[in-house]
Design a protein around this motif. Structure first.
Motif, PDB file in Angstrom:
ATOM      1  N   VAL A 216      33.540 -96.372 -34.208  1.00 24.07           N
ATOM      2  CA  VAL A 216      32.822 -95.209 -34.752  1.00 24.07           C
ATOM      3  C   VAL A 216      33.814 -94.173 -35.288  1.00 24.07           C
ATOM      4  N   ARG A 217      34.901 -93.937 -34.512  1.00 24.21           N
ATOM      5  CA  ARG A 217      35.900 -92.960 -34.955  1.00 24.21           C
ATOM      6  C   ARG A 217      36.586 -93.424 -36.239  1.00 24.21           C
ATOM      7  N   ASN A 218      36.967 -94.710 -36.310  1.00 21.77           N
ATOM      8  CA  ASN A 218      37.629 -95.225 -37.507  1.00 21.77           C
ATOM      9  C   ASN A 218      36.723 -95.112 -38.729  1.00 21.77           C
ATOM     10  N   ASN A 219      35.436 -95.385 -38.553  1.00 21.18           N
ATOM     11  CA  ASN A 219      34.484 -95.240 -39.670  1.00 21.18           C
ATOM     12  C   ASN A 219      34.391 -93.786 -40.120  1.00 21.18           C
ATOM     13  N   MET A 220      34.367 -92.864 -39.139  1.00 23.29           N
ATOM     14  CA  MET A 220      34.284 -91.445 -39.475  1.00 23.29           C
ATOM     15  C   MET A 220      35.529 -90.993 -40.232  1.00 23.29           C
ATOM     16  N   LEU A 221      36.730 -91.414 -39.753  1.00 21.27           N
ATOM     17  CA  LEU A 221      37.971 -91.020 -40.415  1.00 21.27           C
ATOM     18  C   LEU A 221      38.054 -91.604 -41.818  1.00 21.27           C
ATOM     19  N   ALA A 222      37.604 -92.852 -41.982  1.00 17.28           N
ATOM     20  CA  ALA A 222      37.617 -93.473 -43.313  1.00 17.28           C
ATOM     21  C   ALA A 222      36.703 -92.712 -44.272  1.00 17.28           C
ATOM     22  N   THR A 223      35.537 -92.289 -43.777  1.00 15.82           N
ATOM     23  CA  THR A 223      34.600 -91.514 -44.603  1.00 15.82           C
ATOM     24  C   THR A 223      35.211 -90.188 -45.018  1.00 15.82           C
ATOM     25  N   LEU A 224      35.893 -89.517 -44.064  1.00 13.19           N
ATOM     26  CA  LEU A 224      36.533 -88.236 -44.377  1.00 13.19           C
ATOM     27  C   LEU A 224      37.657 -88.406 -45.393  1.00 13.19           C
ATOM     28  N   ARG A 225      38.430 -89.484 -45.261  1.00  9.77           N
ATOM     29  CA  ARG A 225      39.537 -89.699 -46.202  1.00  9.77           C
ATOM     30  C   ARG A 225      39.049 -89.910 -47.639  1.00  9.77           C
ATOM     31  N   GLU A 226      37.806 -90.365 -47.775  1.00 14.25           N
ATOM     32  CA  GLU A 226      37.218 -90.526 -49.108  1.00 14.25           C
ATOM     33  C   GLU A 226      36.610 -89.231 -49.630  1.00 14.25           C
ATOM     34  N   GLY A 227      36.620 -88.198 -48.795  1.00 12.25           N
ATOM     35  CA  GLY A 227      36.062 -86.913 -49.209  1.00 12.25           C
ATOM     36  C   GLY A 227      34.558 -86.816 -49.051  1.00 12.25           C
ATOM     37  N   ASN A 228      33.967 -87.733 -48.263  1.00 12.83           N
ATOM     38  CA  ASN A 228      32.524 -87.736 -48.064  1.00 12.83           C
ATOM     39  C   ASN A 228      32.173 -87.146 -46.702  1.00 12.83           C
ATOM     40  N   ASN A 229      30.958 -86.559 -46.605  1.00 16.84           N
ATOM     41  CA  ASN A 229      30.465 -85.960 -45.355  1.00 16.84           C
ATOM     42  C   ASN A 229      31.491 -85.016 -44.752  1.00 16.84           C
ATOM     43  N   MET A 230      32.133 -84.218 -45.608  1.00 13.76           N
ATOM     44  CA  MET A 230      33.141 -83.277 -45.128  1.00 13.76           C
ATOM     45  C   MET A 230      32.477 -82.194 -44.275  1.00 13.76           C
ATOM     46  N   PRO A 231      33.081 -81.845 -43.125  1.00 14.90           N
ATOM     47  CA  PRO A 231      32.498 -80.814 -42.268  1.00 14.90           C
ATOM     48  C   PRO A 231      32.634 -79.432 -42.903  1.00 14.90           C
ATOM     49  N   ARG A 232      31.904 -78.490 -42.409  1.00 14.04           N
ATOM     50  CA  ARG A 232      32.005 -77.099 -42.844  1.00 14.04           C
ATOM     51  C   ARG A 232      32.195 -76.212 -41.616  1.00 14.04           C
ATOM     52  N   LEU A 233      33.107 -75.240 -41.706  1.00 11.86           N
ATOM     53  CA  LEU A 233      33.432 -74.343 -40.593  1.00 11.86           C
ATOM     54  C   LEU A 233      33.311 -72.907 -41.057  1.00 11.86           C
ATOM     55  N   ASP A 234      32.577 -72.108 -40.289  1.00 10.44           N
ATOM     56  CA  ASP A 234      32.468 -70.680 -40.593  1.00 10.44           C
ATOM     57  C   ASP A 234      33.693 -69.967 -40.024  1.00 10.44           C
ATOM     58  N   ALA A 235      34.698 -69.752 -40.870  1.00  9.78           N
ATOM     59  CA  ALA A 235      35.954 -69.132 -40.429  1.00  9.78           C
ATOM     60  C   ALA A 235      36.156 -67.768 -41.082  1.00  9.78           C
ATOM     61  N   SER A 236      35.068 -67.152 -41.547  1.00  6.54           N
ATOM     62  CA  SER A 236      35.174 -65.886 -42.258  1.00  6.54           C
ATOM     63  C   SER A 236      35.761 -64.774 -41.399  1.00  6.54           C
ATOM     64  N   SER A 237      35.615 -64.882 -40.068  1.00 10.28           N
ATOM     65  CA  SER A 237      36.173 -63.858 -39.187  1.00 10.28           C
ATOM     66  C   SER A 237      37.652 -64.089 -38.901  1.00 10.28           C
ATOM     67  N   LYS A 238      38.175 -65.265 -39.261  1.00 12.02           N
ATOM     68  CA  LYS A 238      39.575 -65.597 -38.989  1.00 12.02           C
ATOM     69  C   LYS A 238      40.459 -65.504 -40.225  1.00 12.02           C
ATOM     70  N   ILE A 239      39.943 -65.914 -41.373  1.00 18.18           N
ATOM     71  CA  ILE A 239      40.723 -65.924 -42.607  1.00 18.18           C
ATOM     72  C   ILE A 239      39.891 -65.343 -43.742  1.00 18.18           C
ATOM     73  N   ASN A 240      40.572 -64.893 -44.777  1.00 20.90           N
ATOM     74  CA  ASN A 240      39.902 -64.376 -45.965  1.00 20.90           C
ATOM     75  C   ASN A 240      39.783 -65.492 -46.994  1.00 20.90           C
ATOM     76  N   LEU A 241      38.562 -65.909 -47.271  1.00 23.38           N
ATOM     77  CA  LEU A 241      38.317 -66.974 -48.233  1.00 23.38           C
ATOM     78  C   LEU A 241      38.195 -66.406 -49.638  1.00 23.38           C
ATOM     79  N   GLN A 242      38.682 -67.175 -50.601  1.00 22.91           N
ATOM     80  CA  GLN A 242      38.576 -66.772 -51.996  1.00 22.91           C
ATOM     81  C   GLN A 242      37.181 -67.102 -52.535  1.00 22.91           C
ATOM     82  N   LYS A 243      36.946 -66.704 -53.765  1.00 21.63           N
ATOM     83  CA  LYS A 243      35.662 -66.984 -54.393  1.00 21.63           C
ATOM     84  C   LYS A 243      35.487 -68.498 -54.536  1.00 21.63           C
ATOM     85  N   ASN A 244      34.318 -68.982 -54.202  1.00 20.33           N
ATOM     86  CA  ASN A 244      33.973 -70.412 -54.267  1.00 20.33           C
ATOM     87  C   ASN A 244      34.856 -71.275 -53.366  1.00 20.33           C
ATOM     88  N   GLU A 245      35.421 -70.689 -52.324  1.00 17.00           N
ATOM     89  CA  GLU A 245      36.265 -71.439 -51.374  1.00 17.00           C
ATOM     90  C   GLU A 245      35.530 -71.572 -50.047  1.00 17.00           C
TER      91      GLU A 245
END
Length: 371
Positions: A216-245
């Motif tokens: 399961v982990r290898n399948n997940m890592l392979a999917t991420l390496r292809e740029g698919n099902n990329m996670p999203r993290l709300d880090a607005s309180s830690k870093i300043n994100l640019q426009k459309n970032e």
């Protein structure tokens, strides 16, 4: 109030009491028994069967607790559905084309709400968030794990029962031909065989579970390496994100900085004077101590973030934070406990708990950036 239960399509006629539909028809006047009902989110209140959400062919009807402010939404007006909650999924947020949102308060088990979101996604009603897609996939994999585990346990149980049958017959024969002492040893032999079989079954189960987790982990890592099902993290309180970032990933990390420092000194000694004769003295030379220098590695703790455009390391140590844009990143070096970033003018090295996961997310982020 009991926990709500989802009934989808063909399950409705078999599992949902007709009194749910009849009661909602008489109470709310929003639906009729002739409506083409596709799915029902049902529960009971005060012993009376009710429905919280009803999916029709082209719209959904939401009945809040107490049936106040009943909502009727056409599917064409809804853009996205997202689950919300901390330790469990407490409710669903529907984002509308009008930029408004509606909170569907249907507190229940984690898996039940994901079942609603998956139904809406699969049937083309509305898109769901990437995080919910990942959780739905994880639950599906978990069900496969349980199915595999049951299959393995069933096979091992059958082997144990066959083993018991064999040794039971052996014991019966011994009782007919041997004395009580022989029967005692036969019983001990049976217990030993059973214990051995149980250990073998447990070991086989653990090995199967480990292999499945790795798959399961290898399948997940392979999917991420292809740029698919990329996670999203709300880090607005830690870093300043640019426009459309957007931020993909974040983790605790340590920056490694190598410096040349003095680690010791060589021993020095004074010269010796020896008088040869009157007026003549012989002097041996002395030596000063010298510094011994070597490379010393310093660690600076902080947090590492991967976004759609940059690599960002944030540290409270003065001057140790850094930002690398994808345009300036020449290459990376993978280590067993970290990763190195090579730029034209300098290099950065950081360590973290799961460098393999970080490397997979970074590879997918770079592929999506190039696209």
């Amino acid at each position: 109030m009991s926990k709500p239960k989802i009934y989808i399509n063909e399950e409705i006629n078999e599992k949902v009491p007709q009194k749910i539909i009849s009661y909602m028809t008489k109470t709310t006047k929003k639906i009729s028994e002739d409506d083409n009902i596709k799915a029902i989110f049902g529960s009971t209140f005060g012993g009376q069967a009710i429905a919280n959400v009803i999916f029709l062919a082209d719209k959904l009807i939401y009945y809040p607790p107490g049936f106040s402010k009943t909502k009727i939404l056409n599917y064409s007006d809804v853009i996205e559905a997202t689950s919300k909650g901390k330790n469990k999924l407490d409710y669903v947020i529907l984002k509308l084309k009008s930029d408004n949102t509606i909170k569907i308060d249907i507190t229940t088990d984690h898996e039940e709400i994901l079942k609603v979101l998956n139904y809406m996604s699969v049937n083309g009603i509305v898109s769901i968030s990437e995080n919910d897609k990942i959780q739905i996939t994880q639950i599906s994999n978990h069900k496969e794990d349980i199915s595999t585990e049951k299959k393995i346990n069933g096979e091992k149980k059958e082997n144990i029962e066959n083993n018991l049958d064999y040794h039971g017959k052996d014991k019966e024969d011994n009782e007919n031909t041997k004395d009580k002492r022989s029967g005692f040893f036969a019983s001990m032999k049976q217990k030993h065989a059973l214990k051995k079989a149980e250990k073998e079954a447990k070991r086989a189960k653990e090995e199967a579970e480990a292999l499945e987790r790795k798959r399961v982990r290898n399948n997940m890592l392979a999917t991420l390496r292809e740029g698919n099902n990329m996670p999203r993290l709300d880090a607005s309180s830690k870093i300043n994100l640019q426009k459309n970032e957007e931020c993909y990933y974040g983790c605790m990390a340590k920056r490694l900085v190598t410096k040349i420092e003095t680690v010791g000194r060589t021993a020095g000694y004074k010269g010796v004077s020896i008088r040869i004769t009157k007026g003549i003295t012989y002097h041996t030379g002395g030596s000063r101590s010298h510094a011994i220098k070597d490379n010393v590695i310093h660690e600076y703790p902080g947090a590492l973030f991967l976004t759609t455009k940059r690599v960002i390391f944030v540290s409270q140590a003065p001057g140790k934070s850094f930002t690398i844009t994808f345009q300036k990143l020449l290459s990376t070096v993978n280590y067993k406990d970290g990763i190195g970033f090579k730029l034209e003018s300098r290099d950065y090295t950081v360590t973290m708990d799961d460098p393999e996961l970080l490397g997979s997310v970074l590879t997918g982020a770079l592929k999506n950036f190039i696209k």
